[in-house]
Design an enzyme around this catalytic site. Structure first.
Site, short mmCIF file in Angstrom:
data_model
loop_
_atom_site.label_atom_id
_atom_site.label_comp_id
_atom_site.label_asym_id
_atom_site.label_seq_id
_atom_site.Cartn_x
_atom_site.Cartn_y
_atom_site.Cartn_z
N PHE A 1 0.48 -1.23 0.13
CA PHE A 1 -0.17 0.04 -0.12
C PHE A 1 1.01 1.43 -0.13
O PHE A 1 1.49 1.28 1.15
CB PHE A 1 -0.92 0.06 0.75
CG PHE A 1 -2.27 1.37 1.22
CD1 PHE A 1 -3.09 1.47 0.60
CD2 PHE A 1 -1.47 2.48 1.87
CE1 PHE A 1 -3.35 2.78 0.39
CE2 PHE A 1 -2.40 3.59 2.27
CZ PHE A 1 -3.14 3.63 1.37
N ASP B 1 9.37 2.33 1.46
CA ASP B 1 7.79 3.61 1.69
C ASP B 1 8.06 2.97 3.49
O ASP B 1 7.43 1.74 3.93
CB ASP B 1 6.40 2.40 1.23
CG ASP B 1 5.28 3.66 1.62
OD1 ASP B 1 5.83 4.49 2.86
OD2 ASP B 1 4.49 3.61 0.99
N LYS C 1 2.57 10.30 8.02
CA LYS C 1 1.96 9.42 9.66
C LYS C 1 2.87 10.01 11.11
O LYS C 1 2.37 11.22 11.37
CB LYS C 1 2.31 7.77 9.81
CG LYS C 1 1.04 7.35 8.35
CD LYS C 1 0.11 6.36 8.15
CE LYS C 1 -0.76 6.34 7.56
NZ LYS C 1 -1.14 5.56 6.41
C1 LIG Z 1 -0.83 5.17 5.34
C2 LIG Z 1 0.37 4.70 4.24
C3 LIG Z 1 0.15 6.01 2.57
C4 LIG Z 1 -0.54 7.10 1.99
O1 LIG Z 1 -0.52 7.95 3.49
P1 LIG Z 1 -1.33 8.83 3.31
O2 LIG Z 1 -0.67 9.89 4.13
O3 LIG Z 1 -2.50 8.37 3.73
O4 LIG Z 1 -1.79 9.73 2.44
C5 LIG Z 1 1.09 4.95 1.92
N1 LIG Z 1 1.79 3.96 2.42
C6 LIG Z 1 1.93 3.08 3.59
C7 LIG Z 1 2.57 2.19 3.72
C8 LIG Z 1 0.68 3.68 4.18
O5 LIG Z 1 0.63 3.47 5.30
#
Ligand SMILES: *Cc1c(COP(=O)(O)O)cnc(C)c1O
Length: 393
Positions: free
Chosen positions: A129, A214, A244
């Site tokens: 994701f 990521d 986050k």
């Molecule tokens: C939440 C998340 C995103 C997206 O972040 P947003 O702040 O919602 O745009 C991307 N990569 C990972 C691994 C995430 O958990």
């Protein structure tokens, strides 16, 4: 009358008015123990006094400039992150998705700059994701998130999570980078073994590829190191997307790069009106200082080991419902058996005053503030214990 909000979310009939530490309160004063923290965001809990003070103080001075002018808080925070990590350069964003977009563009631009523009493909993994922009859903490859949004974007090759042979076979003359979450969050809280991260680094070295992490969800101290990949010591990335937890609840993200990967991103290649906004930087600096304060990571490791042990006991006691406990540090998943639907389980837990989340692969996800105590962990485990006993009936 139709609802004024788009139906993109289905929240429960419950409204919180205030938060303090690891607890959220409704208008009627009912308290909930927060073990999801806005999906791994409120790393310092709700309304951390230092973060509140920094935000209020900045609010009295200056809210916004855009990047037309220098934002000293950006330079200060970028210096802290580059001193503490593999990175030499930082680009600030407002969200994780934007951090991922910046990472993808940086990887492609690197090869363009080297005179190899044909190398633009990026390898990703099943269960990934990376956010909800058009680029990010194509990188993530989840068919549910892609459906109805037009043709697939060129340039992403997805391989099965953990399939080393498929990964090696996917590398071609056109491959620019590998993009991976060291701990998959949404996909079902799956930690990539440390030797796999090292293997990815070696594969990238062998083929001259860039390694992109990521760490939007698993970073910011969540696993007991500032960033999750640090557990694998030698497996440093070239580019990393974070967000986050690094803002502790104020929307912010960042793309971190090495000098080589970041240098081609010159004036005009990328931008953001709000990225690195003074309010975000005021909070971001406090969050960084707290995460890196002496003893903080020790606390995260101690309390996560305690929680893991307790959850292990829980899984043993309720083996008919809990198939597996997964994750790393304070990003934990309970893989439920197929006939117990995770979303329904999350609802039942909430009725007992504990907030947790759902993730892919029928996982119930725990991502509490990093400041939880063993007492908080015991309380959460006790609520889970009661709910599991109920569900098992
Ligand atoms: C939440 C998340 C995103 C997206 O972040 P947003 O702040 O919602 O745009 C991307 N990569 C990972 C691994 C995430 O958990």
């Amino acid at each position: 009358m139709p609802a004024p909000l788009m139906d993109t979310y289905a929240p429960p009939d419950l409204v919180f008015e205030r938060g303090e530490g690891v607890r959220l309160y409704t208008g009627e004063g009912k308290a909930y123990l927060d073990f999801i923290s806005g999906i791994a965001v409120n790393a310092l809990g709700h309304c951390h006094p230092k973060a509140v003070a920094a935000l209020k103080s900045q609010a009295d001075k200056l809210w916004h400039l855009s990047n037309m002018f220098k934002v000293p808080g950006q330079i200060e925070l970028a210096k802290k992150y580059t001193d503490a990590t593999f990175a030499d350069r930082v680009f600030f964003t407002n969200s994780g998705t934007e951090a991922v977009e910046a990472a993808l563009k940086t990887a492609r631009r690197y090869f363009f700059d080297k005179g190899e523009p044909h190398r633009y493909r990026i390898i990703t993994f099943s269960g990934a994701f990376h956010g909800r922009s058009y680029g990010a859903i194509n990188a993530g490859g989840n068919p549910k998130y892609l459906e109805g949004f037009g043709p697939r974007m060129e340039g992403f090759d997805q391989v099965e999570f953990g399939d080393h042979e498929a990964l090696k076979a996917a590398v071609t003359e056109e491959t620019a980078a590998i993009l991976v979450e060291p701990v998959q969050g949404e996909g079902g809280v799956r930690a990539l073994p440390e030797q796999c991260l090292r293997g990815l680094r070696e594969l990238c070295n062998e083929h001259g590829l860039l390694l992109i992490y990521d760490e939007v969800q698993c970073g910011a101290g969540r696993t007991g190191k500032l960033f999750a990949h640090e557990w694998a010591e030698t497996a440093q990335p070239d580019i990393m997307a974070v967000a986050k937890g690094i803002g502790g609840g104020f929307p912010m993200g960042a793309c971190l790069t090495t000098e080589a990967a970041g240098a081609p991103m010159v004036v005009g290649t990328h931008g953001s009106t709000f990225g690195g906004n003074p309010l975000a930087m005021a909070v971001g600096n406090v969050v960084f200082d707290e995460l890196t304060a002496p003893g903080f990571m020790n606390h995260v490791n101690d309390v996560s080991n305690f929680l893991k042990q307790q959850l292990g006991g829980l899984a043993d006691r309720h083996a008919s419902v809990v198939q597996e406990v997964r994750g790393k540090g304070l990003l934990v998943g309970l893989r439920l058996v197929d006939d117990v639907v995770n979303r329904e389980f999350v609802g039942k837990v909430r009725e007992r005053g504990l907030l947790i989340g759902a993730a892919g692969d029928n996982v119930a996800r725990l991502a509490p503030p990093l400041v939880i105590t063993e007492h908080d962990a015991s309380e959460a485990v006790s609520i889970l214990d009661d709910t599991l006993a109920d569900v098992a009936k």
